[in-house]
Design an enzyme around this catalytic site. Structure first.
Site, short mmCIF file in Angstrom:
data_model
loop_
_atom_site.label_atom_id
_atom_site.label_comp_id
_atom_site.label_asym_id
_atom_site.label_seq_id
_atom_site.Cartn_x
_atom_site.Cartn_y
_atom_site.Cartn_z
N ASP A 52 2.27 8.08 6.15
CA ASP A 52 3.21 8.79 7.11
C ASP A 52 3.70 8.08 8.01
O ASP A 52 3.81 8.21 9.21
CB ASP A 52 2.42 9.99 7.61
CG ASP A 52 1.72 10.72 6.57
OD1 ASP A 52 2.28 11.27 5.50
OD2 ASP A 52 0.72 10.93 6.83
N LYS A 96 8.46 5.29 6.50
CA LYS A 96 8.82 4.62 5.54
C LYS A 96 10.00 5.08 4.84
O LYS A 96 10.99 4.23 4.55
CB LYS A 96 7.73 4.22 4.10
CG LYS A 96 6.49 3.71 4.47
CD LYS A 96 5.58 3.48 3.39
CE LYS A 96 5.06 5.03 3.00
NZ LYS A 96 4.10 5.58 3.68
N ARG A 105 -0.73 19.97 6.48
CA ARG A 105 -2.03 19.90 7.48
C ARG A 105 -1.68 19.12 8.79
O ARG A 105 -0.68 18.15 8.76
CB ARG A 105 -3.00 19.14 6.44
CG ARG A 105 -3.57 19.93 5.64
CD ARG A 105 -4.62 18.96 4.60
NE ARG A 105 -3.93 18.05 3.90
CZ ARG A 105 -4.58 17.01 3.44
NH1 ARG A 105 -6.06 17.10 3.23
NH2 ARG A 105 -4.11 16.03 2.82
P1 IMP Z 1 -4.34 12.31 -3.13
O1 IMP Z 1 -3.64 11.17 -3.04
O2 IMP Z 1 -3.92 13.80 -3.22
O3 IMP Z 1 -5.53 12.17 -4.09
O4 IMP Z 1 -5.26 12.43 -1.75
C1 IMP Z 1 -6.25 11.39 -1.42
C2 IMP Z 1 -6.36 10.81 0.10
O5 IMP Z 1 -4.85 10.45 0.57
C3 IMP Z 1 -6.28 12.41 1.01
O6 IMP Z 1 -6.74 11.78 2.11
C4 IMP Z 1 -4.79 12.49 1.39
O7 IMP Z 1 -4.51 13.28 2.52
C5 IMP Z 1 -4.26 11.18 1.31
N1 IMP Z 1 -2.90 11.21 1.04
C6 IMP Z 1 -2.04 11.24 -0.15
N2 IMP Z 1 -0.74 11.21 0.07
C7 IMP Z 1 -0.57 10.95 1.30
C8 IMP Z 1 0.43 10.75 2.23
O8 IMP Z 1 1.82 10.67 1.52
N3 IMP Z 1 0.46 10.63 3.54
C9 IMP Z 1 -0.71 10.53 3.99
N4 IMP Z 1 -1.99 10.83 3.54
C10 IMP Z 1 -1.82 11.06 2.08
#
Ligand code: IMP
Length: 422
Positions: free
Chosen positions: A13, A16, A302
């Site tokens: 976030d 980019k 969130r």
């Molecule tokens: P997942 O990628 O959905 O498996 O999430 C794993 C972790 O990466 C969690 O803490 C998410 O909040 C974080 N996360 C995944 N994608 C993003 C993003 O685009 N921005 C910030 N955090 C992310």
């Protein structure tokens, strides 16, 4: 310069999308190499907002070819939905959007498993719930469905069947949830495959021939280095290689090397989901930054946790991704704050530590702050005040690499290039 990468230098976030969008103007190809629709890249053009999840951020420039590399996990339904939406804003055809035939498919089972684990599992990661982790698990276990498998029902039956027996036991016995039969999932995926067929190709050879012709290729990272499955704050990470090394496995730079690697960092730090965060602010200032910066996840809605800029973490990010310069974003959010701090080191077990090496226990690291006179820029003339220049110079010196870009707002005309890139 022919090759460049834009990588998140924090926990994602960082902004980019808007930097990639601007550099895409001068690029021939913009390539995503990891992650999936867990990403949320927001781009503002003349006050109009576009949010991209898996389609590369070069797509708003029709001359540029957007490439989804083989390291990406692709959810076909979401891809088609996003494609449809973006086609209303700009020209996107199979000529300027390409999907790797060997990208991994996210199926219904992956989404169900991700949601079930987060809801009922013992250790919450705070995932986006998009099925990213389970899809990468299947890829590494060699039982994934690849995009090219979508075009043949028999292959789909065979590929889905491999992991189905295990998953069915988990769904029925451990999580007690409904799940679709293989036949049903085969029909759904096959139909989606037919709709996206024209976009699918061998993207490695496309990148190879493009580079051989002297074209400019921009690699776009999703999430950030601290969420990298190997370099990040494990287990609170995503399941892909978000750092620059992911480019080599997730897309390829045939016969070339990365010439510039820009690490994008907010002028403060945010994180969504669980995990350590040394400079996190729990006071009113933290919520001021959260509200002023609209720090809400573009994918999940969130609230993001907020804290001061963390130099030791950025030093680690630079080392782990060979960053050559920094793009510092959201400076406007820090303007006019009552105080301004930067964490220059940690105190840990009576010692001062200036780089967040993986061996450091970030839960125990006590941040040491340098205070700055708060800058009060309104950015109306696009120039930085002496106070802001002092703040940026400090960051540059502390990191040992230049700040090549800074941004004081989300629009294309609020981004300043201090160095000529591409
Ligand atoms: P997942 O990628 O959905 O498996 O999430 C794993 C972790 O990466 C969690 O803490 C998410 O909040 C974080 N996360 C995944 N994608 C993003 C993003 O685009 N921005 C910030 N955090 C992310």
């Amino acid at each position: 310069m022919q090759t460049m990468a834009i990588i998140g230098a924090q926990w994602g976030d960082e902004g980019k999308g808007k930097i990639t969008d601007l550099l895409a103007e001068k690029s021939d190809l913009v390539v995503r190499y990891q992650g999936g629709h867990n990403a949320g890249h927001t781009i503002w053009v003349n006050g109009v907002k576009t949010v991209l999840h898996v389609i590369p951020s070069g797509v708003l420039h029709p001359h540029c070819t957007s490439v989804i590399g083989h390291g990406v996990v692709l959810e076909p339904e979401n891809f088609l939905f996003e494609l449809n939406r973006i086609q209303k804003a700009t020209k996107v055809t199979p000529d300027n959007l390409k999907v790797s035939e060997t990208a991994t498919v996210i199926t219904h089972y992956h989404k169900i498993l991700d949601a079930a684990r987060e809801a009922q599992g013992n250790e919450k990661i705070g995932t986006t719930g998009k099925g990213i982790g389970p899809a990468y698990e299947d890829k590494i276990a060699r039982r994934a469905v690849k995009v090219k498998d979508l075009f043949d029902k028999d292959t789909l039956v065979q590929r889905l069947g491999i992991g189905y027996a295990e998953k069915a036991i988990l769904f029925k016995n451990l999580y007690n949830i409904e799940f679709p039969a293989v036949e049903q999932e085969v029909e759904r995926l096959y139909a989606l495959g037919q709709s996206m067929k024209d976009y699918v190709c061998d993207t490695f050879s496309l990148i190879d021939t493009s580079l051989a012709k002297g074209k400019r290729v921009l690699y776009e990272g999703a999430q950030g280095i601290l969420l990298d499955v190997d370099y990040g704050t494990y287990p609170y990470v995503t399941s892909s290689s978000t750092s620059a090394s992911g480019i080599f496995t997730g897309a390829g730079i045939p016969n070339h090397k990365l010439e510039e690697v820009i690490g994008v960092a907010k002028a403060y730090t945010t994180r969504v989901g669980e995990g350590p965060f040394p400079t996190e602010l729990f006071d009113e200032l933290g919520s001021t930054i959260q509200i002023k910066g609209n720090e809400v996840g573009a994918t999940t809605g969130r609230k993001r946790r907020c804290g001061w800029l963390d130099i030791p973490l950025l030093r680690y990010a630079i080392k782990s991704s060979q960053l050559t310069s920094i793009a510092l974003t959201k400076l406007d959010i820090l303007s006019n704050l009552s105080e301004l701090k930067v964490c220059y080191a940690y105190e840990l077990n009576g010692k001062t530590v200036d780089c967040a090496y993986p061996g450091i226990n970030l839960y125990k690291a006590k941040p040491l702050f340098k205070e700055f006179k708060p800058f009060k820029d309104d950015f109306s003339d696009g120039k930085a005040s002496a106070d802001l220049e002092r703040y940026m110079s400090y960051i540059q010196e502390a990191l040992g690499i230049p700040v090549s870009i800074y941004a004081y707002g989300p629009d294309r005309n609020q981004i300043v290039f201090k160095k000529n890139l591409f």
